[in-house]
Design a protein around this motif. Structure first.
Motif, PDB file in Angstrom:
ATOM      1  N   LEU A 153       0.877  -1.164   0.000  1.00 37.55           N
ATOM      2  CA  LEU A 153       0.000   0.000   0.000  1.00 37.55           C
ATOM      3  C   LEU A 153       0.922   1.223   0.000  1.00 37.55           C
ATOM      4  N   ILE A 154       0.825   2.052  -1.059  1.00 39.31           N
ATOM      5  CA  ILE A 154       1.903   2.994  -1.374  1.00 39.31           C
ATOM      6  C   ILE A 154       1.397   4.424  -1.506  1.00 39.31           C
ATOM      7  N   PHE A 155       2.089   5.338  -0.860  1.00 39.86           N
ATOM      8  CA  PHE A 155       1.888   6.773  -1.053  1.00 39.86           C
ATOM      9  C   PHE A 155       2.638   7.237  -2.296  1.00 39.86           C
ATOM     10  N   GLY A 156       1.972   8.055  -3.123  1.00 38.06           N
ATOM     11  CA  GLY A 156       2.663   8.806  -4.153  1.00 38.06           C
ATOM     12  C   GLY A 156       2.959  10.199  -3.627  1.00 38.06           C
ATOM     13  N   THR A 157       2.905  11.201  -4.503  1.00 37.23           N
ATOM     14  CA  THR A 157       2.981  12.602  -4.079  1.00 37.23           C
ATOM     15  C   THR A 157       1.680  13.287  -4.498  1.00 37.23           C
ATOM     16  N   VAL A 158       1.636  14.584  -4.340  1.00 36.36           N
ATOM     17  CA  VAL A 158       0.461  15.342  -4.740  1.00 36.36           C
ATOM     18  C   VAL A 158       0.292  15.363  -6.257  1.00 36.36           C
ATOM     19  N   HIS A 159       1.349  15.020  -6.990  1.00 43.91           N
ATOM     20  CA  HIS A 159       1.332  15.077  -8.453  1.00 43.91           C
ATOM     21  C   HIS A 159       0.705  13.810  -9.037  1.00 43.91           C
ATOM     22  N   PRO A 160      -0.334  13.919  -9.848  1.00 45.73           N
ATOM     23  CA  PRO A 160      -0.930  12.717 -10.455  1.00 45.73           C
ATOM     24  C   PRO A 160       0.081  11.877 -11.229  1.00 45.73           C
ATOM     25  N   GLN A 161       1.049  12.548 -11.881  1.00 47.22           N
ATOM     26  CA  GLN A 161       2.020  11.811 -12.693  1.00 47.22           C
ATOM     27  C   GLN A 161       2.886  10.877 -11.855  1.00 47.22           C
ATOM     28  N   SER A 162       3.057  11.193 -10.567  1.00 54.67           N
ATOM     29  CA  SER A 162       3.845  10.301  -9.715  1.00 54.67           C
ATOM     30  C   SER A 162       3.153   8.958  -9.544  1.00 54.67           C
ATOM     31  N   VAL A 163       1.832   8.983  -9.535  1.00 54.14           N
ATOM     32  CA  VAL A 163       1.057   7.746  -9.396  1.00 54.14           C
ATOM     33  C   VAL A 163       0.948   7.031 -10.736  1.00 54.14           C
ATOM     34  N   ASN A 164       0.783   7.797 -11.792  1.00 54.64           N
ATOM     35  CA  ASN A 164       0.693   7.187 -13.125  1.00 54.64           C
ATOM     36  C   ASN A 164       1.919   6.329 -13.431  1.00 54.64           C
ATOM     37  N   VAL A 165       3.123   6.859 -13.199  1.00 59.48           N
ATOM     38  CA  VAL A 165       4.319   6.096 -13.558  1.00 59.48           C
ATOM     39  C   VAL A 165       4.490   4.882 -12.649  1.00 59.48           C
ATOM     40  N   LEU A 166       4.108   5.009 -11.390  1.00 57.05           N
ATOM     41  CA  LEU A 166       4.186   3.862 -10.487  1.00 57.05           C
ATOM     42  C   LEU A 166       3.253   2.755 -10.955  1.00 57.05           C
ATOM     43  N   PHE A 167       2.016   3.117 -11.274  1.00 57.00           N
ATOM     44  CA  PHE A 167       1.063   2.119 -11.760  1.00 57.00           C
ATOM     45  C   PHE A 167       1.540   1.500 -13.084  1.00 57.00           C
TER      46      PHE A 167
END
Length: 466
Positions: A153-167
């Motif tokens: 279960l992972i925190f990204g940052t406030v930036h949507p792109q940080s989550v996009n690249v992780l996914f």
């Protein structure tokens, strides 16, 4: 021509169904848990251990597990990978970790609130750059897998792109992870703030793009109550109502100064926990990291709402936050998983995290067995994340995420293991002395995704800096 097209169609059909399902067996000592050893009527009911075991994987899922003598006839015409002398267990499950903090692990000398200002926020600023986020997420996922962690279960940052690249990268590796964009519209640098509306819109877009795609899931992720206005928490609750099968991931009662701050910011709420409960953010898919300083009413609220806690021992010690009351949570019926909490946590290794968990429980004059430790790191994590229908042990048709471990990763570990006379003692030595050197290989859905001979992507980052 017609015959050729029929052949092509038949081949496409066969390769897209289970007709050509891949079956492979793994030979090793095998351990997995069926329930919490601390709550089982007898210890033996809580786990299965096969000293000479076989794990049969069919099309990425567990087909059979048992002793080699019992399953020998099932091995005909099946490839067998021989890991004799090693231990196979389900993949570790990390219930709380921050991937953008990978590069700032072991940052010196502050408690929580000052640590956030001095180290965390400046580091997370860099994730506005998608290319940068991609480099770090690559290192992060490799670091997890090289430590035997297959789900998190992972925190990204406030930036949507940080989550996009992780996914994107987790999808390519077929990993089962839960992640989310941080929601944070006050009490943080302007360069890291969103708004109540933008956080809702960005999160909703990410949910539609990624939630339940492959083995990926989305977590609505307000950083913690102090960095969200009431309006933003309302939007988070609105998202949870619109997408009830998503998760909620945030922090709770980590630090006494933080708790006092929440009381100032939300004077109408009875407690820190009541803030989240009031905004409809408590649920069977809500995970609250830390939860160290809870009063009786807060514990009852978490139990009543079936919320979970992520126990993060290395982080709690590193930041001087306090001692988590595992026994209290267990007796209240609250599900608890284990979290590394990198980067306040000091290691990606769940073995090293268990080492610190043992010490936290010892400081409260309580017992923490190796059986309970390995349960928390595997099935306990899956249960706390409501993923135990898919992962966490080797029951039939579970997804085949597992680790191949060396009982001894160093000459001294080998010497110490030679003095161990029982399964519990061997597991306890592994828990206290083990680290990433004990991880021989990691498998996701039955496919090898890490072995110790792989090149680490962090070397590319280092070489590019020079």
């Amino acid at each position: 021509m017609r015959h050729f097209l029929l052949v092509v169609a038949l081949f496409t059909f066969l390769t897209s169904t289970s007709v050509l399902a891949k079956t492979v067996a793994f030979k090793a000592s095998i351990l997995h848990f069926k329930s919490n050893p601390a709550l089982a009527s007898t210890l033996e009911d809580s786990y299965e251990y096969f000293q000479d075991g076989i794990l049969i994987i069919k099309d990425g899922k567990v087909h059979k597990v048992g002793s080699a003598s019992e399953l020998s006839t099932a091995l005909k015409n099946i490839d067998v990978v021989d890991y004799s002398g090693k231990l196979i267990i389900p993949g570790f499950i990390d219930t709380h970790i921050h991937y953008p903090q990978t590069e700032m692990i072991a940052a010196f000398g502050e408690q929580l609130l000052d640590w956030l200002k001095k180290y965390t926020f400046p580091t997370e600023k860099q994730f506005a750059d998608k290319a940068y986020a991609k480099k770090i997420s690559n290192v992060f996922l490799h670091q997890m897998l090289s430590n035997g962690t297959t789900s998190a279960l992972i925190f990204g940052t406030v930036h949507p792109q940080s989550v996009n690249v992780l996914f994107e990268q987790a999808y390519d590796k077929n990993m089962r992870i839960i992640a989310g964009k941080v929601m944070m519209d006050r009490n943080a640098p302007e360069y890291l703030q969103d708004t109540a509306l933008s956080s809702y819109n960005d999160s909703k877009r990410l949910i539609k793009d990624w939630h339940n795609k492959g083995r990926l899931h989305y977590a609505i992720t307000p950083r913690f109550a102090p960095t969200s206005t009431p309006e933003q928490l309302e939007q988070a609750g609105k998202l949870k109502k619109e997408f009830p099968d998503t998760w909620v991931h945030t922090h709770l009662s980590e630090n006494k100064g933080e708790i006092a701050w929440v009381k100032e910011l939300f004077p109408d709420r009875k407690s820190y926990t009541d803030v989240y409960d009031f905004y409809n953010l408590t649920s069977s898919r809500s995970i609250f990291a830390h939860s160290i300083h809870l009063d009786d009413e807060e514990i009852q609220t978490l139990a009543k709402t079936k919320s979970s806690i992520a126990f993060c021992p290395t982080s709690n010690l590193f930041l001087g936050s306090g001692l988590f009351k595992l026994k209290t949570a267990r007796e209240a019926g609250i599900r608890v998983g284990l979290g590394t909490d990198v980067g306040a946590g000091t290691s990606f290794s769940m073995l090293e995290t268990l080492n610190e968990a043992y010490k936290i429980i010892q400081l409260q004059n309580q017992k923490f067995s190796a059986f309970e430790g390995f349960y928390l790191a595997t099935l306990g994590g899956a249960e706390s994340l409501s993923l135990d229908d898919s992962i966490g042990n080797f029951l039939n048709n579970k997804e085949a995420d597992f680790i191949v471990m060396d009982w001894a990763g160093t000459p001294f570990q080998e010497y110490r293991m030679s003095k161990a006379s029982s399964l519990h003692e061997k597991l306890f030595v592994l828990m206290m002395l083990g680290d990433n050197r004990n991880i021989h290989a990691t498998y996701v859905m039955g496919e090898e995704v890490f072995n110790r001979n792989m090149k680490h992507p962090v070397m590319d980052l280092i070489n590019n800096q020079n």
